[in-house]
Design an enzyme around this catalytic site. Structure first.
Site, PDB file in Angstrom:
ATOM      1  N   GLY A  19       0.821  -1.206   0.000  1.00 41.36           N
ATOM      2  CA  GLY A  19       0.000   0.000   0.000  1.00 41.36           C
ATOM      3  C   GLY A  19       0.849   1.248   0.000  1.00 41.36           C
ATOM      4  N   GLY A  21       0.267   5.597   0.593  1.00 42.50           N
ATOM      5  CA  GLY A  21      -0.671   6.664   0.901  1.00 42.50           C
ATOM      6  C   GLY A  21       0.020   7.988   1.071  1.00 42.50           C
ATOM      7  N   ASN A  25       4.179   4.517   3.542  1.00 44.91           N
ATOM      8  CA  ASN A  25       4.169   3.361   2.653  1.00 44.91           C
ATOM      9  C   ASN A  25       4.092   2.103   3.508  1.00 44.91           C
ATOM     10  OD1 ASN A  25       4.515   4.996   0.349  1.00 44.91           O
ATOM     11  ND2 ASN A  25       6.717   5.082   0.711  1.00 44.91           N
ATOM     12  N   VAL A  26       3.320   1.127   3.042  1.00 40.19           N
ATOM     13  CA  VAL A  26       3.097  -0.093   3.821  1.00 40.19           C
ATOM     14  C   VAL A  26       3.704  -1.284   3.087  1.00 40.19           C
ATOM     15  CG1 VAL A  26       1.378  -1.518   4.991  1.00 40.19           C
ATOM     16  CG2 VAL A  26       0.936   0.910   4.636  1.00 40.19           C
ATOM     17  N   LYS A  41       4.597  -0.097   8.432  1.00 36.62           N
ATOM     18  CA  LYS A  41       4.248   1.214   7.878  1.00 36.62           C
ATOM     19  C   LYS A  41       5.432   2.135   8.099  1.00 36.62           C
ATOM     20  CE  LYS A  41       0.091   2.384   7.577  1.00 36.62           C
ATOM     21  NZ  LYS A  41      -1.324   2.762   7.713  1.00 36.62           N
ATOM     22  N   ASP A 135      -8.727  10.799  12.324  1.00 39.22           N
ATOM     23  CA  ASP A 135      -8.683  10.576  10.873  1.00 39.22           C
ATOM     24  C   ASP A 135      -9.441   9.303  10.504  1.00 39.22           C
ATOM     25  OD1 ASP A 135      -7.955  11.209   8.246  1.00 39.22           O
ATOM     26  OD2 ASP A 135      -6.179   9.942   8.321  1.00 39.22           O
TER      27      ASP A 135
END
Length: 578
Positions: A19, A21, A25-26, A41, A135
């Site tokens: 992933g 975002g 980054n994951v 992460k 969030d």
């Protein structure tokens, strides 16, 4: 981006990126010490140089390690590697809630309530520990293959809350769920999380967010200027009680929202109850105009004002044309005229009462007249609810049942049944299919084959038996199975092989084909098995010799086994005696 094979912190070997975002980054990695898959992460490079962000990031993520809850992604470790700030978390395979909604919409109301209840339980746990997410959005909620949900990013949301307004990609993803007070720059509270939860619930019910715009700022403005659109205008089948949860959670003023996540949960759980059918729509009291107070009208003033036009009209109509006409009538004549002439308001009131009686009678007759329950069999639960409500029925409690014919999530039957006559506004209950019934395979080793086989056959399995000589397992006990314990399968027609012990004294059966009957009997006597003899014609095997046997040669059998042999009668053309 880190390359596959890179060892982070000397412990976590990167497998692949999963992933990317606006914040981090994951990566999927292998924990080399505990030998398990984890998600790592890594804070974005442009944020690694901000000491305040790093400090908040580490502090809040360490606090998040205290959040132990089945609906919160566990945080295992926080570290730094060559200036890279990273978090090691539980790895959850599957999609995030945003992708799940896109793939599965429409989702049944009952499933929405179940999923939302899990999300609320996680946020309630965080709030109890003094942690506000800030969030909350579907992208931060993971849906496991089992259907259970887990919230992530408790710490990173806090660490980046001051920077997110300047990060375009991150803000565009978050601003759709941003509370009005956060959009204005105020400090986020627990009620801010509740607002975001209300927007998530809106999206689960409608498949889209309430506000769209070309920029993050334009969307943020709508959150504190525009009213949340009605979900019932998008889907009329949504119960008013369920829409009220959305409206109250997303009230502009935090004071009008739920006082806690627990209060929102308690309200949400009863939204599909028949007892809440007909509930009035939630209306914000803060945003409404102030109630206007009408001046008090004195009855005497009303009588005076209403009499004036009548007197004037009388005077005008009786305008004199001669001296005799100008003579005023006596008081007795005026009183008699007033008594004879009915007041216009009385006539209007009478007509209204008569109309109401007629209309009321019409509706009473129609309400008492039974109507047929619509056929909703095979519909999705949400569509069936809409159909029933449109037919003026109340939707009752649902029950779940497995079905080989009806797809999961669709209606099997209703009570009262389809086409049955029922009164308007009466309750109709639905039975919802869970799909074909899954069977959880158990560990059958050391258990009796006869008992287990009977249970599996009853469930729908095709059971195959093989045998083995064993010193560890008694005769008739299961040694091994072809399907592992814990496997979930649809049993109908599924084959399972059970290997059964014949004991330590068991033996491998010889091939007795073409043996004489005397030889077979001698073999049975020496090994101890029971012999069962049958006869059949054969042109290939001489009369009196063995044609076939059961079990087959080489099969492991117990000493007390029952062995069947078929002896030849010779060719039927030979006229051998029966």
């Amino acid at each position: 981006m880190m390359e596959a094979g890179y060892k982070l912190g000397g412990r976590y070997r990167v497998i692949r990126p999963v992933g990317e975002g606006g914040m981090a980054n994951v990566y999927l990695a292998q924990d080399l010490i505990l030998n398990r898959e984890v998600a790592i992460k890594v804070l974005r490079l442009d944020l690694q140089n901000d000491p305040d962000t790093i400090r908040r990031f580490q502090r809040e993520e360490l606090a998040a390690t205290e959040l132990v809850h089945p609906n919160i992604v566990s945080v295992y470790d926080v570290g730094e590697d060559n200036g890279l700030q990273y978090i090691v978390m539980e790895y959850v395979s599957g999609a995030d809630l945003k992708g799940y909604i896109a793939a599965h919409f429409p989702i049944s109301y009952a499933e929405v309530v179940r999923m939302m209840t899990e999300i609320l339980a996680a946020v309630q746990q965080a709030h109890a520990h003094g942690i506000i997410h800030r969030d909350l959005k579907p992208q931060n909620i993971l849906v496991a293959p089992s259907g259970h949900l887990k919230i992530t990013d408790f710490g990173i949301a806090v660490a980046l809350s001051e920077n997110s307004i300047t990060q375009t990609n991150s803000m565009l993803g978050s601003v759709h769920y941003l509370s009005p007070e956060q959009a204005r720059g105020s400090i986020a509270t627990k009620q801010s999380d509740i607002y975001s939860l209300g927007i998530i619930l809106y999206e689960m019910l409608t498949g889209k967010v309430p506000f769209e715009g070309e920029t993050a700022v334009s969307i943020a403005l709508k959150h504190f200027q525009n009213e949340i659109p009605s979900v019932r205008k998008i889907d009329a089948g949504i119960p008013q009680a369920l829409e009220n949860v959305v409206l109250r959670a997303t009230a502009k003023e935090p004071s009008e929202r739920y006082e806690s996540v627990a209060a929102m949960t308690a309200d949400l759980k009863t939204t599909l109850s028949p007892l809440r059918v007909g509930e009035p729509k939630f209306v914000s009291q803060v945003n409404n105009e102030e109630t206007k107070i009408l001046p008090r009208i004195d009855p005497e003033q009303f009588n005076t004002s209403s009499a004036a036009p009548t007197s004037a009209a009388t005077s005008t109509a009786a305008a004199p044309t001669s001296a005799a006409a100008t003579t005023p009538p006596s008081d007795k004549n005026l009183q008699a005229q007033k008594q004879k002439r009915p007041h216009p308001w009385i006539m209007i009131a009478g007509l209204l009462v008569a109309a109401l009686i007629i209309i009321g009678g019409y509706f009473v007759v129609n309400q008492l007249r039974p109507v047929a329950v619509p056929n909703v069999t095979g519909m999705t639960q949400s569509k069936a609810e809409s159909t029933l409500i449109a037919a003026q029925f109340k939707v009752g409690a649902t029950t779940k049942k497995s079905s080989d014919q009806v797809q999961a999530g669709r209606v099997i039957q209703t009570t009262p049944a389809k086409s049955k006559k029922a009164k308007h506004r009466s309750v109709v209950k639905m039975q919802i299919s869970t799909g074909k019934q899954e069977y959880v395979v158990k560990d059958y080793t050391e258990r009796s084959y006869a008992t287990v086989a009977a249970q599996l056959k009853k469930a729908g399995f095709k059971v195959k038996r093989t045998t083995i000589i064993s010193r560890s397992y008694a005769n008739g006990r299961i040694v091994q199975q072809s399907l592992d314990a814990g496997t979930r399968v649809i049993p109908k027609g599924k084959r399972i092989t059970l290997t059964v012990s014949v004991g330590a004294s068991g033996f491998s059966l010889l091939d007795m084909t073409n043996w004489s009957q005397a030889s077979v009997q001698q073999y049975a006597g020496s090994m101890g098995f029971t012999l069962n003899t049958k006869y059949d014609y054969s042109s290939a095997v001489q009369a009196g010799a063995v044609m076939s046997q059961s079990p087959a040669a080489g099969t492991a059998v117990a000493r007390d086994a029952k062995i069947t042999v078929v002896l030849s009668r010779g060719s039927q053309a030979d006229g051998a005696p029966d």
